[in-house]
Write an enzyme that holds these catalytic residues in place. Structure first.
Site, PDB file in Angstrom:
ATOM      1  CG  ASP A 231      -1.987   1.072   1.448  1.00  0.00           C
ATOM      2  OD1 ASP A 231      -2.674   0.852   0.864  1.00  0.00           O
ATOM      3  OD2 ASP A 231      -1.920   2.733   1.795  1.00  0.00           O
ATOM      4  CG  ASN A 239      -4.578  11.130  -5.209  1.00  0.00           C
ATOM      5  OD1 ASN A 239      -4.469  11.362  -6.612  1.00  0.00           O
ATOM      6  ND2 ASN A 239      -5.099  10.357  -5.315  1.00  0.00           N
ATOM      7  CG  ASP A 248      -4.114   9.013 -12.241  1.00  0.00           C
ATOM      8  OD1 ASP A 248      -4.226   8.935 -11.000  1.00  0.00           O
ATOM      9  OD2 ASP A 248      -4.696  10.180 -12.944  1.00  0.00           O
ATOM     10  CD  GLU A 275      -4.603   3.973  -1.376  1.00  0.00           C
ATOM     11  OE1 GLU A 275      -4.797   4.388  -0.347  1.00  0.00           O
ATOM     12  OE2 GLU A 275      -5.840   4.179  -2.457  1.00  0.00           O
TER      13      GLU A 275
END
Length: 361
Positions: A231, A239, A248, A275
């Site tokens: 993770d 973000n 991204d 993620e």
């Protein structure tokens, strides 16, 4: 006046049938809600996202209403989340249509092949029967003129069969070309069905299939079948602070590192969702899986990130890894749960580390 009303009712009924039982006004309202939602959330209404949101507001698919509703409750939604939801709830519909079309085309080609071979067989049977009669005629009509006439007919039959074979070969070559095209289309759709759109890694569907295939084989005490759950730490913060484009890029860059490291040891990487990533690896030595996890973690930690739009320093981004090994009694779900528990233990211990699952004592 009555006729006009009847005509209008018929038109309304036609419009409702064309829009799945909805009136045109209802459809227009759903379209407006969908576009307003995308504008409000800063999402591009590309076809998969538009279709998902449209069906969410339509309310007929309980799974979509619940799935998207849950995502909205957690906070701001991102494009990749909606694309993943579309893949989960509607992707199979797209694949079913595609495979259905290919199946129809394949059926048509098989019918064409059957017709070609059937016609050739029928012609051959007829010609063989006529040749049998001609050969019999050679014994009953021994005159030179009769023999010459029979020989000419036999020559005509041979020429006709040559042409039939040539036509059959041409038809079979054409069919072979069309079947090759269908084969390529199938390969493309199978690859798309098992590939994550953003990272080009195998997706959850492919990972589930790989795990099932692994457990379909008998347990081997001398091998260590290992599952890594990975993770990206504080990804939501990345973000929120730097934008989805940066997020991204982080996902793509990590995927590249993951793919390269896994290729070195013949491991199978994939994107589990969001993620979170996953690696399936079978190795002879018990420490190989943990070593792979550390290689992935340190390689990604070594990157220094800058925002491309303005050069702002983002700093380091890290990952946490949970690892579990297959036992004689485990199954795919158990192994995934154990790896997930080890991942949460790594996060609870401060993140940016690898933790191997240990059974409760």
């Amino acid at each position: 006046m009555m006729r006009q009303n009847t005509a209008n009712q018929a038109e309304d009924t036609s419009q409702e049938q064309a829009s799945g039982g909805r009136s045109w006004t209802e459809t227009e309202d759903l379209c407006r809600k969908t576009l307003d939602f995308c504008a409000e959330k800063g999402l591009s209404p590309v076809p998969p996202i538009y279709e998902l949101v449209f069906k969410y507001f339509e309310g007929k698919r309980e799974d979509i209403v619940a799935g998207l509703g849950e995502a909205l409750e957690r906070g701001p939604v991102q494009s990749f989340q909606l694309l993943e939801l579309h893949d989960r709830y509607l992707g199979n519909d797209d694949l079913a249509i595609a495979f259905g079309t290919i199946g129809t085309n394949l059926g048509n080609e098989l019918g064409s092949l059957e017709q070609i071979t059937s016609t050739g067989q029928e012609d051959a049977i007829r010609s063989r029967g006529e040749l049998t009669r001609l050969v019999s005629g050679l014994h009953s009509h021994p005159s030179t003129s009769d023999m010459s006439s029979l020989a000419q007919r036999m020559r005509d039959i041979v020429l006709q069969q040559s042409r039939n074979v040539s036509d059959m070969k041409e038809g079979l070559d054409d069919a072979r070309g069309r079947l090759s095209k269908i084969e390529r289309e199938l390969e493309t759709y199978v690859r798309q069905a098992n590939t994550d759109f953003l990272t080009s890694l195998p997706n959850r569907r492919a990972l589930d299939a790989k795990l099932s295939n692994l457990f379909s084989k008998p347990y081997r005490p001398g091998m260590h079948d290992t599952l890594l759950m990975i993770d990206i730490d504080w990804f939501k913060t990345v973000n929120d602070s730097h934008g989805h484009e940066v997020g991204d890029n982080v996902l793509r860059e990590f995927s590249s590192i993951l793919k390269n490291e896994c290729q070195k040891v013949d491991a199978y990487p994939g994107r589990w969702g969001g993620e979170e990533f996953c690696v399936i690896h079978s190795c002879k030595f018990p420490g190989t899986g943990l070593k792979l996890a550390e290689e992935i973690r340190t390689r990604f930690e070594g990157l220094n990130w800058k925002r491309m739009s303005d050069g702002v320093d983002i700093g380091k981004i890290t990952v946490s890894v949970g690892l579990a090994r297959r036992t004689e009694d485990s199954d795919p779900a158990t192994l995934a749960t154990q790896a997930d528990q080890a991942l949460y233990a790594a996060k609870d211990a401060g993140r940016n580390r690898c933790v191997e699952y240990a059974p409760p004592s």
